[in-house]
Design a protein around this motif. Structure first.
Motif, PDB file in Angstrom:
ATOM      1  N   GLN A  51      -2.788   3.817  -3.347  1.00 33.80           N
ATOM      2  CA  GLN A  51      -3.526   2.568  -3.329  1.00 33.80           C
ATOM      3  C   GLN A  51      -3.562   1.980  -4.740  1.00 33.80           C
ATOM      4  O   GLN A  51      -3.510   2.704  -5.730  1.00 33.80           O
ATOM      5  N   GLN A  52      -3.684   0.681  -4.818  1.00 29.45           N
ATOM      6  CA  GLN A  52      -3.637  -0.016  -6.097  1.00 29.45           C
ATOM      7  C   GLN A  52      -4.719   0.479  -7.062  1.00 29.45           C
ATOM      8  O   GLN A  52      -4.454   0.685  -8.248  1.00 29.45           O
ATOM      9  N   GLY A  67      -2.403  -5.021 -10.236  1.00 28.08           N
ATOM     10  CA  GLY A  67      -2.141  -6.015  -9.206  1.00 28.08           C
ATOM     11  C   GLY A  67      -1.116  -7.047  -9.651  1.00 28.08           C
ATOM     12  O   GLY A  67      -0.203  -7.402  -8.894  1.00 28.08           O
ATOM     13  N   VAL A  70       2.344  -5.380  -9.803  1.00 22.88           N
ATOM     14  CA  VAL A  70       2.880  -5.184  -8.447  1.00 22.88           C
ATOM     15  C   VAL A  70       3.319  -6.523  -7.861  1.00 22.88           C
ATOM     16  O   VAL A  70       4.352  -6.601  -7.199  1.00 22.88           O
ATOM     17  N   ARG A  81       3.676  -3.928  -0.681  1.00 21.49           N
ATOM     18  CA  ARG A  81       2.356  -3.481  -0.222  1.00 21.49           C
ATOM     19  C   ARG A  81       2.436  -3.378   1.293  1.00 21.49           C
ATOM     20  O   ARG A  81       2.919  -4.282   1.964  1.00 21.49           O
ATOM     21  N   LEU A  93       1.076   1.201  -1.711  1.00 21.55           N
ATOM     22  CA  LEU A  93       2.226   0.743  -2.475  1.00 21.55           C
ATOM     23  C   LEU A  93       3.438   1.632  -2.226  1.00 21.55           C
ATOM     24  O   LEU A  93       3.330   2.860  -2.256  1.00 21.55           O
TER      25      LEU A  93
END
Length: 156
Positions: A51-52, A67, A70, A81, A93
Protein backbone atom coordinates in the motif's frame (compact mmCIF):
# COMPACT_ATOMS: atom_id res chain seq x y z
CA UNK A 1 46.19 23.33 16.89
CA UNK A 2 43.78 20.67 18.25
CA UNK A 3 43.49 17.42 16.35
CA UNK A 4 40.19 16.61 14.75
CA UNK A 5 38.34 13.62 16.20
CA UNK A 6 37.96 10.67 13.86
CA UNK A 7 34.65 10.52 11.96
CA UNK A 8 31.84 8.63 13.66
CA UNK A 9 30.13 5.59 12.14
CA UNK A 10 26.96 7.64 11.60
CA UNK A 11 28.83 10.36 9.75
CA UNK A 12 30.70 7.88 7.55
CA UNK A 13 27.57 5.86 6.76
CA UNK A 14 25.66 9.01 5.87
CA UNK A 15 28.48 10.33 3.70
CA UNK A 16 29.01 7.02 1.87
CA UNK A 17 25.25 6.69 1.29
CA UNK A 18 25.12 10.24 -0.07
CA UNK A 19 28.02 9.55 -2.44
CA UNK A 20 26.49 6.26 -3.59
CA UNK A 21 23.25 8.09 -4.41
CA UNK A 22 25.14 10.85 -6.20
CA UNK A 23 27.17 8.41 -8.28
CA UNK A 24 24.11 6.32 -9.12
CA UNK A 25 22.32 9.48 -10.27
CA UNK A 26 25.28 10.27 -12.53
CA UNK A 27 25.04 6.82 -14.11
CA UNK A 28 21.24 6.99 -14.42
CA UNK A 29 21.09 10.52 -15.83
CA UNK A 30 20.04 9.35 -19.30
CA UNK A 31 17.55 6.73 -18.09
CA UNK A 32 14.56 9.06 -18.13
CA UNK A 33 13.82 8.44 -14.43
CA UNK A 34 14.88 10.14 -11.22
CA UNK A 35 16.61 8.34 -8.37
CA UNK A 36 13.40 8.58 -6.35
CA UNK A 37 11.48 6.92 -9.18
CA UNK A 38 14.12 4.21 -9.40
CA UNK A 39 13.84 3.72 -5.64
CA UNK A 40 10.06 3.35 -5.77
CA UNK A 41 10.36 0.84 -8.62
CA UNK A 42 12.86 -1.21 -6.62
CA UNK A 43 10.70 -1.18 -3.48
CA UNK A 44 7.55 -2.17 -5.37
CA UNK A 45 9.51 -4.94 -7.10
CA UNK A 46 10.47 -6.32 -3.68
CA UNK A 47 7.04 -5.69 -2.14
CA UNK A 48 4.41 -6.27 -4.84
CA UNK A 49 0.97 -5.24 -3.62
CA UNK A 50 2.28 -2.85 -0.98
CA UNK A 51 0.00 0.00 0.00
CA UNK A 52 1.13 3.55 -0.68
CA UNK A 53 1.29 4.48 3.02
CA UNK A 54 3.38 1.45 3.88
CA UNK A 55 5.73 2.25 1.00
CA UNK A 56 6.11 5.82 2.26
CA UNK A 57 6.96 4.50 5.73
CA UNK A 58 9.47 2.06 4.28
CA UNK A 59 11.13 4.85 2.30
CA UNK A 60 10.91 7.28 5.24
CA UNK A 61 9.09 9.94 3.20
CA UNK A 62 5.63 11.51 3.30
CA UNK A 63 2.78 9.56 1.65
CA UNK A 64 2.04 12.51 -0.66
CA UNK A 65 5.61 12.27 -1.98
CA UNK A 66 5.18 8.59 -2.81
CA UNK A 67 1.80 9.38 -4.35
CA UNK A 68 3.32 11.88 -6.75
CA UNK A 69 6.12 9.51 -7.72
CA UNK A 70 3.63 6.68 -8.34
CA UNK A 71 1.52 9.08 -10.42
CA UNK A 72 4.54 9.70 -12.67
CA UNK A 73 5.41 6.00 -12.85
CA UNK A 74 1.80 5.22 -13.80
CA UNK A 75 2.01 7.90 -16.48
CA UNK A 76 5.11 6.17 -17.88
CA UNK A 77 3.33 2.81 -17.80
CA UNK A 78 5.79 1.34 -15.27
CA UNK A 79 3.53 0.97 -12.20
CA UNK A 80 -0.15 0.64 -11.47
CA UNK A 81 -2.54 0.97 -8.57
CA UNK A 82 -4.99 -1.87 -8.11
CA UNK A 83 -7.93 -1.92 -5.70
CA UNK A 84 -7.57 -4.09 -2.60
CA UNK A 85 -9.67 -7.26 -2.75
CA UNK A 86 -11.65 -6.56 0.43
CA UNK A 87 -11.11 -2.88 1.29
CA UNK A 88 -12.31 -0.40 -1.33
CA UNK A 89 -10.40 2.45 0.37
CA UNK A 90 -7.03 0.76 -0.17
CA UNK A 91 -4.95 0.72 -3.33
CA UNK A 92 -2.10 -1.71 -3.83
CA UNK A 93 0.97 -0.96 -5.94
CA UNK A 94 2.30 -3.23 -8.66
CA UNK A 95 4.80 -2.97 -11.47
CA UNK A 96 3.76 -3.47 -15.07
CA UNK A 97 5.50 -5.69 -17.63
CA UNK A 98 7.10 -2.56 -19.04
CA UNK A 99 9.03 -2.10 -15.76
CA UNK A 100 11.07 -5.29 -16.32
CA UNK A 101 13.64 -3.76 -18.69
CA UNK A 102 13.93 -0.66 -16.49
CA UNK A 103 14.63 -2.85 -13.46
CA UNK A 104 17.30 -4.70 -15.42
CA UNK A 105 18.86 -1.33 -16.25
CA UNK A 106 18.55 -0.27 -12.59
CA UNK A 107 20.35 -3.37 -11.37
CA UNK A 108 23.15 -2.96 -13.90
CA UNK A 109 23.68 0.68 -12.91
CA UNK A 110 23.61 -0.32 -9.25
CA UNK A 111 26.23 -2.99 -9.87
CA UNK A 112 28.51 -0.48 -11.63
CA UNK A 113 28.09 1.96 -8.74
CA UNK A 114 28.81 -0.70 -6.10
CA UNK A 115 31.87 -1.88 -8.01
CA UNK A 116 33.20 1.68 -8.02
CA UNK A 117 32.49 2.02 -4.30
CA UNK A 118 34.22 -1.23 -3.37
CA UNK A 119 37.11 -0.57 -5.75
CA UNK A 120 40.10 -2.65 -4.64
CA UNK A 121 38.64 -3.76 -1.30
CA UNK A 122 39.22 -7.55 -1.05
CA UNK A 123 36.16 -9.82 -1.14
CA UNK A 124 36.51 -11.04 2.49
CA UNK A 125 36.50 -7.43 3.70
CA UNK A 126 33.44 -6.68 1.57
CA UNK A 127 31.62 -9.65 3.06
CA UNK A 128 32.62 -8.65 6.60
CA UNK A 129 31.41 -5.09 6.02
CA UNK A 130 28.03 -6.31 4.77
CA UNK A 131 27.70 -8.73 7.70
CA UNK A 132 28.58 -5.99 10.20
CA UNK A 133 26.13 -3.52 8.64
CA UNK A 134 23.43 -6.21 8.64
CA UNK A 135 24.00 -6.85 12.34
CA UNK A 136 23.93 -3.13 13.07
CA UNK A 137 20.59 -2.88 11.25
CA UNK A 138 19.22 -5.80 13.29
CA UNK A 139 20.43 -4.22 16.54
CA UNK A 140 18.97 -0.82 15.71
CA UNK A 141 15.67 -2.29 14.48
CA UNK A 142 15.26 -4.06 17.81
CA UNK A 143 16.27 -0.93 19.74
CA UNK A 144 13.80 1.23 17.80
CA UNK A 145 10.97 -1.18 18.64
CA UNK A 146 11.79 -1.07 22.34
CA UNK A 147 10.16 1.66 24.40
CA UNK A 148 12.48 4.17 26.07
CA UNK A 149 11.54 3.03 29.59
CA UNK A 150 12.33 -0.60 28.69
CA UNK A 151 15.76 0.44 27.41
CA UNK A 152 16.53 2.36 30.58
CA UNK A 153 15.63 -0.65 32.75
CA UNK A 154 17.60 -2.97 30.48
CA UNK A 155 20.68 -0.72 30.54
CA UNK A 156 20.60 -0.44 34.32
Amino acid sequence: MPTKPPPTVGFLLHDVARLLRKRFEQHARDSGLTRSQWQVLAYIDQNAGIQQGALAELMDVEPITVGRIVDKLEGCGLAERRPHATDRRVWQLYLTQKAGPKLTELRALGEITRAEAFGDIPQPEREQLLATLGQMRTNLTAACQMRVAERQVQNG
